[in-house]
Motif scaffolding. Structure first.
Motif, PDB file in Angstrom:
ATOM      1  N   ARG A 131       0.825  -1.206   0.000  1.00 56.13           N
ATOM      2  CA  ARG A 131       0.000   0.000   0.000  1.00 56.13           C
ATOM      3  C   ARG A 131       0.862   1.260   0.000  1.00 56.13           C
ATOM      4  NH1 ARG A 131      -4.847  -0.702  -1.732  1.00 56.13           N
ATOM      5  NH2 ARG A 131      -5.444   1.262  -0.731  1.00 56.13           N
ATOM      6  N   SER A 132       2.146   1.119   0.296  1.00 52.24           N
ATOM      7  CA  SER A 132       3.044   2.279   0.260  1.00 52.24           C
ATOM      8  C   SER A 132       3.324   2.742  -1.165  1.00 52.24           C
ATOM      9  CB  SER A 132       4.363   1.966   0.976  1.00 52.24           C
ATOM     10  OG  SER A 132       5.082   0.945   0.287  1.00 52.24           O
ATOM     11  N   THR A 133       2.823   1.994  -2.169  1.00 53.85           N
ATOM     12  CA  THR A 133       2.987   2.398  -3.563  1.00 53.85           C
ATOM     13  C   THR A 133       1.845   3.283  -4.043  1.00 53.85           C
ATOM     14  OG1 THR A 133       1.780   0.499  -4.495  1.00 53.85           O
ATOM     15  CG2 THR A 133       4.135   0.189  -4.020  1.00 53.85           C
ATOM     16  N   VAL A 134       0.782   3.419  -3.262  1.00 53.44           N
ATOM     17  CA  VAL A 134      -0.398   4.154  -3.716  1.00 53.44           C
ATOM     18  C   VAL A 134      -0.060   5.638  -3.904  1.00 53.44           C
ATOM     19  CG1 VAL A 134      -2.764   4.836  -3.161  1.00 53.44           C
ATOM     20  CG2 VAL A 134      -1.968   2.512  -2.649  1.00 53.44           C
ATOM     21  N   GLY A 135      -0.243   6.123  -5.117  1.00 58.94           N
ATOM     22  CA  GLY A 135       0.028   7.521  -5.413  1.00 58.94           C
ATOM     23  C   GLY A 135       1.497   7.842  -5.619  1.00 58.94           C
ATOM     24  N   GLY A 136       2.360   6.848  -5.559  1.00 54.93           N
ATOM     25  CA  GLY A 136       3.809   7.048  -5.645  1.00 54.93           C
ATOM     26  C   GLY A 136       4.486   6.163  -4.630  1.00 54.93           C
ATOM     27  N   LEU A 137       5.719   5.763  -4.895  1.00 55.87           N
ATOM     28  CA  LEU A 137       6.417   4.840  -4.003  1.00 55.87           C
ATOM     29  C   LEU A 137       7.002   5.604  -2.812  1.00 55.87           C
ATOM     30  CD1 LEU A 137       6.042   3.062  -6.512  1.00 55.87           C
ATOM     31  CD2 LEU A 137       8.350   2.170  -6.142  1.00 55.87           C
ATOM     32  N   ASP A 138       6.388   5.389  -1.646  1.00 56.01           N
ATOM     33  CA  ASP A 138       6.934   5.994  -0.425  1.00 56.01           C
ATOM     34  C   ASP A 138       8.207   5.290   0.019  1.00 56.01           C
ATOM     35  OD1 ASP A 138       4.879   7.870  -0.229  1.00 56.01           O
ATOM     36  OD2 ASP A 138       3.611   6.516   0.947  1.00 56.01           O
ATOM     37  N   ARG A 139       8.339   4.013  -0.324  1.00 53.94           N
ATOM     38  CA  ARG A 139       9.522   3.230   0.014  1.00 53.94           C
ATOM     39  C   ARG A 139      10.024   2.537  -1.247  1.00 53.94           C
ATOM     40  NH1 ARG A 139      10.241   2.917   5.560  1.00 53.94           N
ATOM     41  NH2 ARG A 139      12.389   2.687   4.834  1.00 53.94           N
ATOM     42  N   ALA A 140      11.346   2.333  -1.317  1.00 54.03           N
ATOM     43  CA  ALA A 140      11.979   1.569  -2.402  1.00 54.03           C
ATOM     44  C   ALA A 140      11.654   2.135  -3.776  1.00 54.03           C
ATOM     45  CB  ALA A 140      11.590   0.097  -2.316  1.00 54.03           C
ATOM     46  N   SER A 141      11.632   3.466  -3.886  1.00 46.11           N
ATOM     47  CA  SER A 141      11.488   4.107  -5.196  1.00 46.11           C
ATOM     48  C   SER A 141      12.842   4.117  -5.897  1.00 46.11           C
ATOM     49  CB  SER A 141      10.968   5.533  -5.038  1.00 46.11           C
ATOM     50  OG  SER A 141      11.996   6.395  -4.574  1.00 46.11           O
ATOM     51  N   VAL A 142      12.884   4.719  -7.084  1.00 46.09           N
ATOM     52  CA  VAL A 142      14.151   4.776  -7.817  1.00 46.09           C
ATOM     53  C   VAL A 142      15.094   5.830  -7.227  1.00 46.09           C
ATOM     54  CG1 VAL A 142      13.615   6.513  -9.593  1.00 46.09           C
ATOM     55  CG2 VAL A 142      15.051   4.548 -10.177  1.00 46.09           C
ATOM     56  N   GLU A 143      14.581   6.740  -6.440  1.00 47.38           N
ATOM     57  CA  GLU A 143      15.419   7.830  -5.923  1.00 47.38           C
ATOM     58  C   GLU A 143      16.622   7.335  -5.115  1.00 47.38           C
ATOM     59  OE1 GLU A 143      15.140  11.817  -3.067  1.00 47.38           O
ATOM     60  OE2 GLU A 143      13.315  10.728  -3.602  1.00 47.38           O
ATOM     61  N   PRO A 144      16.460   6.398  -4.169  1.00 49.15           N
ATOM     62  CA  PRO A 144      17.650   5.925  -3.442  1.00 49.15           C
ATOM     63  C   PRO A 144      18.701   5.287  -4.348  1.00 49.15           C
ATOM     64  CG  PRO A 144      15.650   5.307  -2.276  1.00 49.15           C
ATOM     65  CD  PRO A 144      15.224   5.806  -3.630  1.00 49.15           C
TER      66      PRO A 144
END
Length: 317
Positions: A131-144
């Motif tokens: 559910r942390s992906t809803v609307g954008g990845l709050d965790r484990a996105s490409v940014e890190p």
């Protein structure tokens, strides 16, 4: 396929690296790429040759993308004709300039996947709630991943040339044992923590066939097995890069699931995946001089909460 088993069943006993680098980790197996690994890669720079591995965005011959995604569209915003209008911007000294933009899927070109890009069972990499992906990845996105960068010893595994083909066939598979045999035939064994670059040249068919390429779409690539996943874990592979759109055989011939290695390698082990690389110039050069290892360096764009990002990787020999 409706009769394919659930991924939780297929990967019931699959190993994971969850928690290995702490409860808050978001770059997974890239943690293997320490300063020592960067220096190991640097030691394979022997000729000063630089190869850029991104495919052209807006190629006049077309851009290969995953079915359902549209290629990038570039729109011209300002050019010399803009100054034909009295409403054009005016700058002291008479400066004119050109401006444009693109509308693109972040994974619609040579790109890196975020570790949270694919999941099953309601959890993404490291056990974070899907559910942390809803609307954008709050965790484990490409940014890190973009902040860390990907630098180490790369090795090209030219599976098409190894099998004596101009390109691998639709749905053709290979295993980690085939990768090992390919590397040995090339004269350079795979080492722990290598960044693996696999050439199939399958996308040549896209440029030859156009939209007919997508009929019965099923790319060649690695095929899932428990032994393959354990090999990736034991070899501490940080990054898998291929010249196909999705890095593995699209539909597993053994169980019918779609892209199980995305789940077994990326979601479970934290192996970073990069796709749609242009390996043709590099492969030709490696075949010519016999040097299949190099410094690999890549950094996707820093995009907040994104599931992936375009990238132009470098191989320096």
């Amino acid at each position: 396929m409706a009769d394919a088993p659930d991924m939780t069943e297929v990967l019931a006993d699959a190993p994971t690296n969850w928690g290995k680098w702490g409860d808050d980790d978001e770059v997974g197996a890239l943690n293997y790429l320490t300063a020592d690994e960067v220096l190991r890669g640097v030691r394979h720079v022997r000729q000063g040759k630089v190869f850029t591995l991104q495919r052209l965005i807006g190629d006049p011959k077309g851009d290969p993308v995953w079915p359902g995604r549209a290629p990038a569209e570039r729109t011209m915003i300002l050019d010399e004709s803009s100054w034909d209008s009295p409403d054009a911007p005016q700058f002291p000294g008479g400066l004119h300039y050109a401006d444009d933009k693109i509308d693109a899927f972040l994974q619609g070109s040579t790109q890196y996947d975020a570790l949270g890009h694919v999941w099953y069972g309601g959890q993404i990499w490291n056990g974070y709630d899907a559910r942390s992906t809803v609307g954008g990845l709050d965790r484990a996105s490409v940014e890190p991943i973009a902040r860390k960068g990907v630098v180490g010893r790369g090795i090209l595994l030219d599976m098409a040339r190894f099998r004596g083909k101009p390109y691998l066939d639709k749905g053709e598979t290979f295993t980690h044992e085939d990768l090992v045999a390919c590397a040995e035939a090339q004269g350079t064994p795979i080492e722990k923590r290598d960044v693996l670059l696999i050439r199939t040249n399958f996308l040549q068919l896209f440029f030859e066939q156009g939209q007919a390429f997508y009929e019965g779409f099923n790319e060649p690539g690695l095929v899932y097995s428990p032994e393959l996943v354990r090999w990736f874990q034991d070899m501490e592979i940080p990054n898998l890069t291929t010249d196909t759109i999705a890095n593995e055989v699209t539909y597993d011939p053994n169980n019918g699931t779609a892209l199980p290695l995305h789940c077994a390698l990326m979601r479970n082990l934290g192996v970073t995946l990069s796709e749609i690389a242009d390996l043709e110039e590099l492969a030709e050069d490696c075949a010519g001089d016999g040097q299949y290892t190099f410094l690999y360096a890549a950094a996707p764009l820093k995009i907040h909460q994104a599931t992936g990002s375009p990238v132009n990787p470098l191989a320096v020999k």
